[in-house]
Design a protein around this motif. Structure first.
Motif, PDB file in Angstrom:
ATOM      1  N   GLU A 148       0.730  -1.297  -0.153  1.00  0.00           N
ATOM      2  CA  GLU A 148      -0.021   0.034   0.026  1.00  0.00           C
ATOM      3  C   GLU A 148       0.773   1.303   0.133  1.00  0.00           C
ATOM      4  O   GLU A 148       0.665   2.162  -0.712  1.00  0.00           O
ATOM      5  CB  GLU A 148      -1.039  -0.049   1.159  1.00  0.00           C
ATOM      6  N   THR A 149       1.944   1.159   0.799  1.00  0.00           N
ATOM      7  CA  THR A 149       3.089   2.517   0.750  1.00  0.00           C
ATOM      8  C   THR A 149       3.799   2.611  -0.352  1.00  0.00           C
ATOM      9  O   THR A 149       4.135   3.700  -0.761  1.00  0.00           O
ATOM     10  CB  THR A 149       3.598   2.503   2.275  1.00  0.00           C
ATOM     11  N   GLU A 150       4.193   1.551  -0.716  1.00  0.00           N
ATOM     12  CA  GLU A 150       5.314   1.525  -1.857  1.00  0.00           C
ATOM     13  C   GLU A 150       4.565   1.236  -3.206  1.00  0.00           C
ATOM     14  O   GLU A 150       5.439   1.509  -4.179  1.00  0.00           O
ATOM     15  CB  GLU A 150       6.331   0.313  -1.579  1.00  0.00           C
ATOM     16  N   GLY A 151       3.375   1.098  -3.281  1.00  0.00           N
ATOM     17  CA  GLY A 151       2.827   0.729  -4.815  1.00  0.00           C
ATOM     18  C   GLY A 151       2.825  -0.535  -5.503  1.00  0.00           C
ATOM     19  O   GLY A 151       1.959  -0.750  -6.303  1.00  0.00           O
ATOM     20  N   GLU A 152       3.885  -1.127  -5.319  1.00  0.00           N
ATOM     21  CA  GLU A 152       4.206  -2.611  -5.824  1.00  0.00           C
ATOM     22  C   GLU A 152       4.469  -3.784  -4.879  1.00  0.00           C
ATOM     23  O   GLU A 152       5.258  -3.250  -4.223  1.00  0.00           O
ATOM     24  CB  GLU A 152       5.135  -2.297  -7.031  1.00  0.00           C
ATOM     25  N   GLY A 153       4.005  -4.868  -5.079  1.00  0.00           N
ATOM     26  CA  GLY A 153       4.179  -5.869  -4.164  1.00  0.00           C
ATOM     27  C   GLY A 153       4.711  -7.096  -4.891  1.00  0.00           C
ATOM     28  O   GLY A 153       4.984  -7.007  -5.902  1.00  0.00           O
ATOM     29  N   PRO A 154       5.373  -8.073  -3.950  1.00  0.00           N
ATOM     30  CA  PRO A 154       6.172  -9.090  -4.342  1.00  0.00           C
ATOM     31  C   PRO A 154       4.964 -10.085  -5.277  1.00  0.00           C
ATOM     32  O   PRO A 154       3.910  -9.898  -5.155  1.00  0.00           O
ATOM     33  CB  PRO A 154       6.530  -9.787  -3.433  1.00  0.00           C
ATOM     34  N   ARG A 155       5.400 -11.024  -6.028  1.00  0.00           N
ATOM     35  CA  ARG A 155       4.621 -12.028  -6.509  1.00  0.00           C
ATOM     36  C   ARG A 155       4.414 -12.924  -5.594  1.00  0.00           C
ATOM     37  O   ARG A 155       5.178 -13.194  -4.566  1.00  0.00           O
ATOM     38  CB  ARG A 155       5.165 -12.840  -7.666  1.00  0.00           C
ATOM     39  N   ILE A 156       3.179 -13.646  -5.553  1.00  0.00           N
ATOM     40  CA  ILE A 156       2.675 -14.306  -4.384  1.00  0.00           C
ATOM     41  C   ILE A 156       1.989 -15.425  -4.806  1.00  0.00           C
ATOM     42  O   ILE A 156       1.233 -15.350  -6.005  1.00  0.00           O
ATOM     43  CB  ILE A 156       1.840 -13.624  -3.316  1.00  0.00           C
ATOM     44  N   THR A 157       1.996 -16.619  -4.495  1.00  0.00           N
ATOM     45  CA  THR A 157       1.174 -17.810  -4.733  1.00  0.00           C
ATOM     46  C   THR A 157       0.413 -18.077  -3.491  1.00  0.00           C
ATOM     47  O   THR A 157       0.762 -18.083  -2.374  1.00  0.00           O
ATOM     48  CB  THR A 157       2.029 -18.959  -5.140  1.00  0.00           C
ATOM     49  N   VAL A 158      -1.071 -18.218  -3.758  1.00  0.00           N
ATOM     50  CA  VAL A 158      -1.747 -18.557  -2.541  1.00  0.00           C
ATOM     51  C   VAL A 158      -2.631 -19.629  -2.699  1.00  0.00           C
ATOM     52  O   VAL A 158      -2.908 -20.100  -3.944  1.00  0.00           O
ATOM     53  CB  VAL A 158      -2.898 -17.039  -2.075  1.00  0.00           C
ATOM     54  N   VAL A 159      -2.996 -20.383  -1.465  1.00  0.00           N
ATOM     55  CA  VAL A 159      -3.958 -21.384  -1.675  1.00  0.00           C
ATOM     56  C   VAL A 159      -5.227 -20.972  -0.828  1.00  0.00           C
ATOM     57  O   VAL A 159      -5.160 -20.519   0.275  1.00  0.00           O
ATOM     58  CB  VAL A 159      -3.441 -22.802  -0.934  1.00  0.00           C
ATOM     59  N   THR A 160      -6.449 -21.192  -1.759  1.00  0.00           N
ATOM     60  CA  THR A 160      -7.627 -20.593  -1.064  1.00  0.00           C
ATOM     61  C   THR A 160      -8.620 -21.677  -1.631  1.00  0.00           C
ATOM     62  O   THR A 160      -8.844 -21.996  -2.840  1.00  0.00           O
ATOM     63  CB  THR A 160      -8.129 -19.090  -1.586  1.00  0.00           C
ATOM     64  N   GLN A 161      -9.355 -22.202  -0.541  1.00  0.00           N
ATOM     65  CA  GLN A 161     -10.370 -23.320  -0.680  1.00  0.00           C
ATOM     66  C   GLN A 161      -9.918 -24.294  -1.794  1.00  0.00           C
ATOM     67  O   GLN A 161     -10.663 -24.743  -2.680  1.00  0.00           O
ATOM     68  CB  GLN A 161     -11.396 -22.693  -1.133  1.00  0.00           C
ATOM     69  N   ALA A 172      -9.209 -14.204   4.863  1.00  0.00           N
ATOM     70  CA  ALA A 172     -10.039 -15.387   5.707  1.00  0.00           C
ATOM     71  C   ALA A 172     -10.146 -16.615   5.018  1.00  0.00           C
ATOM     72  O   ALA A 172     -10.214 -17.544   5.534  1.00  0.00           O
ATOM     73  CB  ALA A 172     -11.471 -14.999   6.189  1.00  0.00           C
ATOM     74  N   ALA A 173      -9.725 -16.488   3.738  1.00  0.00           N
ATOM     75  CA  ALA A 173     -10.020 -17.582   2.778  1.00  0.00           C
ATOM     76  C   ALA A 173      -8.581 -18.246   2.484  1.00  0.00           C
ATOM     77  O   ALA A 173      -8.715 -19.474   1.801  1.00  0.00           O
ATOM     78  CB  ALA A 173     -11.003 -17.372   1.478  1.00  0.00           C
ATOM     79  N   ILE A 174      -7.646 -17.602   2.766  1.00  0.00           N
ATOM     80  CA  ILE A 174      -6.424 -18.039   2.433  1.00  0.00           C
ATOM     81  C   ILE A 174      -5.925 -19.098   3.450  1.00  0.00           C
ATOM     82  O   ILE A 174      -5.581 -18.378   4.652  1.00  0.00           O
ATOM     83  CB  ILE A 174      -5.228 -16.639   2.163  1.00  0.00           C
ATOM     84  N   SER A 175      -5.440 -20.184   3.047  1.00  0.00           N
ATOM     85  CA  SER A 175      -5.178 -21.018   3.974  1.00  0.00           C
ATOM     86  C   SER A 175      -3.507 -21.440   3.801  1.00  0.00           C
ATOM     87  O   SER A 175      -2.879 -21.852   4.819  1.00  0.00           O
ATOM     88  CB  SER A 175      -5.476 -22.366   3.671  1.00  0.00           C
ATOM     89  N   ALA A 176      -2.894 -20.897   2.807  1.00  0.00           N
ATOM     90  CA  ALA A 176      -1.386 -20.919   2.730  1.00  0.00           C
ATOM     91  C   ALA A 176      -0.834 -19.900   1.616  1.00  0.00           C
ATOM     92  O   ALA A 176      -1.590 -19.466   0.729  1.00  0.00           O
ATOM     93  CB  ALA A 176      -0.849 -22.247   2.211  1.00  0.00           C
ATOM     94  N   TRP A 177       0.332 -19.576   1.940  1.00  0.00           N
ATOM     95  CA  TRP A 177       0.792 -18.735   0.729  1.00  0.00           C
ATOM     96  C   TRP A 177       2.358 -18.712   0.604  1.00  0.00           C
ATOM     97  O   TRP A 177       2.890 -19.132   1.747  1.00  0.00           O
ATOM     98  CB  TRP A 177       0.562 -17.127   0.993  1.00  0.00           C
ATOM     99  N   SER A 178       2.987 -18.323  -0.362  1.00  0.00           N
ATOM    100  CA  SER A 178       4.273 -18.346  -0.632  1.00  0.00           C
ATOM    101  C   SER A 178       4.741 -17.103  -1.501  1.00  0.00           C
ATOM    102  O   SER A 178       4.001 -16.666  -2.459  1.00  0.00           O
ATOM    103  CB  SER A 178       4.683 -19.534  -1.132  1.00  0.00           C
ATOM    104  N   VAL A 179       5.871 -16.306  -1.069  1.00  0.00           N
ATOM    105  CA  VAL A 179       6.119 -15.278  -1.999  1.00  0.00           C
ATOM    106  C   VAL A 179       7.481 -15.788  -2.797  1.00  0.00           C
ATOM    107  O   VAL A 179       8.174 -16.563  -2.436  1.00  0.00           O
ATOM    108  CB  VAL A 179       6.907 -14.238  -1.146  1.00  0.00           C
ATOM    109  N   ARG A 180       7.730 -15.235  -4.051  1.00  0.00           N
ATOM    110  CA  ARG A 180       8.637 -15.651  -4.998  1.00  0.00           C
ATOM    111  C   ARG A 180       9.115 -14.692  -5.789  1.00  0.00           C
ATOM    112  O   ARG A 180       8.684 -13.629  -5.995  1.00  0.00           O
ATOM    113  CB  ARG A 180       8.143 -16.833  -5.959  1.00  0.00           C
TER     114      ARG A 180
END
Length: 115
Positions: free
Chosen positions: A16-29, A107-115
């Motif tokens: 939010e403050t820097e404008g660009e975030g990392p790539r992320i992989t999430v597991v949701t349901q 609340a729907a995210i059960s796992a995540w990883s940044v790459r």
């Protein structure tokens, strides 16, 4: 995410403050989605611009995203906003290419990883 994940919240807030975030992989349901973390305002603005193209049947919805872009994000955030998304795996009716923007409740995210 039934337990508050302060590290993920920190990643979202830094984006939010820097404008660009990392790539992320999430597991949701059971579905695995990858994309780049987007700032709330940028996410809403991009959708507003895309929907606002003159002549498209969806242009009347651009106003909703324009209003969303002006709102201050809540703390702690309730959603993870992604752009450049792709469905990696899962038994879902989601298309493999999810398009540029996606919104996932934390609340729907059960796992995540940044790459």
């Amino acid at each position: 995410m039934t337990t508050r994940d302060d590290l993920l919240i920190d990643l979202i807030n830094r984006t939010e403050t820097e404008g660009e975030g990392p790539r992320i992989t999430v597991v949701t349901q059971g579905v695995v989605i990858t994309g780049r973390i987007a700032a709330h305002r940028r996410w809403a603005t991009e959708l507003c611009e895309r929907l606002g193209d003159t002549g498209l049947p969806d242009e009347r919805f651009a106003e909703d995203f324009s209003r969303e872009a002006t709102e201050m994000p809540a703390y702690p955030p309730a959603f993870l906003h992604l752009h450049g998304c792709q469905l990696i795996s899962g038994s879902s009716s989601l298309p493999t290419a999810l398009g540029q923007s996606f919104r996932i409740p934390l609340a729907a995210i059960s796992a995540w990883s940044v790459r």
